[in-house]
Design a protein around this motif. Sequence first.
Motif, PDB file in Angstrom:
ATOM      1  N   ALA A 197       5.068   7.317   6.327  1.00  0.00           N
ATOM      2  CA  ALA A 197       5.868   6.526   7.254  1.00  0.00           C
ATOM      3  C   ALA A 197       5.222   5.148   7.380  1.00  0.00           C
ATOM      4  N   TYR A 198       5.845   4.291   8.191  1.00  0.00           N
ATOM      5  CA  TYR A 198       5.316   2.958   8.440  1.00  0.00           C
ATOM      6  C   TYR A 198       4.834   2.864   9.879  1.00  0.00           C
ATOM      7  N   LEU A 199       3.648   2.316  10.041  1.00  0.00           N
ATOM      8  CA  LEU A 199       3.130   2.022  11.366  1.00  0.00           C
ATOM      9  C   LEU A 199       3.385   0.542  11.617  1.00  0.00           C
ATOM     10  N   LEU A 200       4.303   0.250  12.530  1.00  0.00           N
ATOM     11  CA  LEU A 200       4.631  -1.126  12.872  1.00  0.00           C
ATOM     12  C   LEU A 200       3.706  -1.587  13.997  1.00  0.00           C
ATOM     13  N   VAL A 201       3.062  -2.716  13.803  1.00  0.00           N
ATOM     14  CA  VAL A 201       2.133  -3.267  14.786  1.00  0.00           C
ATOM     15  C   VAL A 201       2.864  -4.356  15.566  1.00  0.00           C
ATOM     16  N   LEU A 202       2.911  -4.204  16.889  1.00  0.00           N
ATOM     17  CA  LEU A 202       3.652  -5.145  17.737  1.00  0.00           C
ATOM     18  C   LEU A 202       2.698  -6.116  18.429  1.00  0.00           C
ATOM     19  N   ASP A 203       3.187  -7.339  18.655  1.00  0.00           N
ATOM     20  CA  ASP A 203       2.406  -8.248  19.496  1.00  0.00           C
ATOM     21  C   ASP A 203       2.819  -8.046  20.950  1.00  0.00           C
ATOM     22  N   ARG A 204       2.247  -8.839  21.846  1.00  0.00           N
ATOM     23  CA  ARG A 204       2.487  -8.609  23.270  1.00  0.00           C
ATOM     24  C   ARG A 204       3.913  -8.935  23.691  1.00  0.00           C
ATOM     25  N   HIS A 205       4.669  -9.592  22.817  1.00  0.00           N
ATOM     26  CA  HIS A 205       6.070  -9.894  23.105  1.00  0.00           C
ATOM     27  C   HIS A 205       7.015  -8.839  22.531  1.00  0.00           C
ATOM     28  N   GLY A 206       6.450  -7.831  21.840  1.00  0.00           N
ATOM     29  CA  GLY A 206       7.276  -6.794  21.234  1.00  0.00           C
ATOM     30  C   GLY A 206       7.765  -7.129  19.845  1.00  0.00           C
ATOM     31  N   ALA A 207       7.286  -8.237  19.266  1.00  0.00           N
ATOM     32  CA  ALA A 207       7.662  -8.603  17.905  1.00  0.00           C
ATOM     33  C   ALA A 207       6.734  -7.898  16.912  1.00  0.00           C
ATOM     34  N   VAL A 208       7.239  -7.612  15.720  1.00  0.00           N
ATOM     35  CA  VAL A 208       6.455  -6.916  14.700  1.00  0.00           C
ATOM     36  C   VAL A 208       5.485  -7.890  14.038  1.00  0.00           C
ATOM     37  N   MET A 209       4.187  -7.604  14.165  1.00  0.00           N
ATOM     38  CA  MET A 209       3.149  -8.408  13.520  1.00  0.00           C
ATOM     39  C   MET A 209       2.947  -7.991  12.065  1.00  0.00           C
ATOM     40  N   ALA A 210       2.986  -6.694  11.813  1.00  0.00           N
ATOM     41  CA  ALA A 210       2.669  -6.190  10.479  1.00  0.00           C
ATOM     42  C   ALA A 210       3.175  -4.765  10.352  1.00  0.00           C
ATOM     43  N   ALA A 252      -6.450  -9.799  16.868  1.00  0.00           N
ATOM     44  CA  ALA A 252      -6.413  -9.975  18.324  1.00  0.00           C
ATOM     45  C   ALA A 252      -5.777 -11.315  18.688  1.00  0.00           C
ATOM     46  N   GLU A 253      -6.052 -12.343  17.889  1.00  0.00           N
ATOM     47  CA  GLU A 253      -5.407 -13.639  18.114  1.00  0.00           C
ATOM     48  C   GLU A 253      -3.901 -13.539  17.902  1.00  0.00           C
ATOM     49  N   TRP A 254      -3.502 -12.874  16.827  1.00  0.00           N
ATOM     50  CA  TRP A 254      -2.085 -12.749  16.523  1.00  0.00           C
ATOM     51  C   TRP A 254      -1.353 -11.915  17.578  1.00  0.00           C
ATOM     52  N   TYR A 255      -2.049 -10.969  18.200  1.00  0.00           N
ATOM     53  CA  TYR A 255      -1.416 -10.152  19.236  1.00  0.00           C
ATOM     54  C   TYR A 255      -0.878 -11.024  20.370  1.00  0.00           C
ATOM     55  N   GLN A 256      -1.539 -12.135  20.631  1.00  0.00           N
ATOM     56  CA  GLN A 256      -1.089 -13.033  21.704  1.00  0.00           C
ATOM     57  C   GLN A 256       0.173 -13.795  21.329  1.00  0.00           C
ATOM     58  N   GLY A 257       0.528 -13.791  20.049  1.00  0.00           N
ATOM     59  CA  GLY A 257       1.714 -14.513  19.584  1.00  0.00           C
ATOM     60  C   GLY A 257       1.340 -15.495  18.494  1.00  0.00           C
ATOM     61  N   SER A 258       2.328 -16.161  17.924  1.00  0.00           N
ATOM     62  CA  SER A 258       2.081 -17.137  16.864  1.00  0.00           C
ATOM     63  C   SER A 258       1.212 -18.274  17.379  1.00  0.00           C
ATOM     64  N   PRO A 259       0.414 -18.898  16.508  1.00  0.00           N
ATOM     65  CA  PRO A 259      -0.464 -19.992  16.935  1.00  0.00           C
ATOM     66  C   PRO A 259       0.328 -21.149  17.542  1.00  0.00           C
ATOM     67  N   THR A 260      -0.236 -21.754  18.557  1.00  0.00           N
ATOM     68  CA  THR A 260       0.414 -22.890  19.222  1.00  0.00           C
ATOM     69  C   THR A 260      -0.346 -24.196  18.998  1.00  0.00           C
ATOM     70  N   GLU A 261      -1.477 -24.139  18.296  1.00  0.00           N
ATOM     71  CA  GLU A 261      -2.240 -25.334  17.979  1.00  0.00           C
ATOM     72  C   GLU A 261      -2.923 -25.140  16.636  1.00  0.00           C
ATOM     73  N   PRO A 262      -3.233 -26.226  15.927  1.00  0.00           N
ATOM     74  CA  PRO A 262      -3.821 -26.104  14.587  1.00  0.00           C
ATOM     75  C   PRO A 262      -5.289 -25.714  14.626  1.00  0.00           C
ATOM     76  N   ASN A 263      -5.755 -25.192  13.474  1.00  0.00           N
ATOM     77  CA  ASN A 263      -7.184 -24.933  13.218  1.00  0.00           C
ATOM     78  C   ASN A 263      -7.792 -23.825  14.067  1.00  0.00           C
ATOM     79  N   LEU A 264      -6.975 -22.915  14.591  1.00  0.00           N
ATOM     80  CA  LEU A 264      -7.552 -21.789  15.326  1.00  0.00           C
ATOM     81  C   LEU A 264      -8.331 -20.858  14.411  1.00  0.00           C
ATOM     82  N   TRP A 265      -8.028 -20.900  13.109  1.00  0.00           N
ATOM     83  CA  TRP A 265      -8.685 -19.990  12.168  1.00  0.00           C
ATOM     84  C   TRP A 265      -9.974 -20.590  11.600  1.00  0.00           C
ATOM     85  N   ALA A 266     -10.288 -21.835  11.930  1.00  0.00           N
ATOM     86  CA  ALA A 266     -11.450 -22.510  11.345  1.00  0.00           C
ATOM     87  C   ALA A 266     -12.770 -21.759  11.520  1.00  0.00           C
ATOM     88  N   PRO A 267     -13.005 -21.051  12.649  1.00  0.00           N
ATOM     89  CA  PRO A 267     -14.307 -20.374  12.795  1.00  0.00           C
ATOM     90  C   PRO A 267     -14.499 -19.177  11.879  1.00  0.00           C
TER      91      PRO A 267
END
Length: 270
Positions: A197-210, A252-267
């Motif tokens: 089966a498929y395990l759908l991963v939801l973000d906090r808004h109920g949208a499918v992350m993966a 964990a970052e994606w769970y909060q929703g799509s990025p709202t500012e650039p370079n959040l992945w830089a670290p």
Amino acid sequence: MRIADHATWDRGFPVKYLLVQEDEDGVEQLWGRCTGVEGFFVDPVPPPREILTLRGCRPDGLLSEVLAEPDVSLRCLGDVCVEVCDDEKPVQWWTLADAVVVAHQPHQADPERYDIVLGAGVRSEESFFELPATSHFELFAGTRVAAASAGRCSGVDGLFKARVDLAPVPMELIGCEPAEPLLAALRRPRRSERDWAYLLVLDRHGAVMASRSVGLAITGTRPSVLGGILVDITLTDGGNDRPSLAARPIWAEWYQGSPTEPNLWAPYDS
């Protein structure tokens, strides 16, 4: 099946995962929803180490550089891809994981070639293991996206032999509310060709992350640690495409929703 119809419930913690299977007509059916999954982030289990010998090898690239050094003992090559070729084309692919040069010496029949002893984990990329009647072996070293030639050889001792499959890594569904198909599977466990089966991963808004594939073979079921009518379910095989432990903070970052500012992945590293 509408994701929004199952992404919320009247409890003090959110729905974070949906277990979904497609029927024979390609229609999605809900099998269950839960608030947690233990074992979703897993580093791959490395294959057991083995000793192999590259016979009659003409080294190239990284392998040639390693042999040119005064002391090559235990020099790591990374992953080495072995293409088994017949007279026309490659027909098999093997990976020598985390390969290390143990020793080398001139090939007995041709002093310009080498017999190179490696330590490595062995993974087959195919389901067949018979050596073609006429064959040679092409070697590639480097990353998957930038592999370069490492030479060719006339044989690889220790490559073609039976190996025990690695045991699957289980996964636990925590705080699960089973739907009818999953309840039926819990009442009458059985195996079939549709045991995935498929395990759908939801973000906090109920949208499918993966979406990730998981096995439906169940090792155990018990009342959930979260109480109520929920259950905790152990799946025998959590699948082979789970993200690594290092990816957890990114998810964990994606769970909060799509990025709202650039370079959040830089670290993060690559």
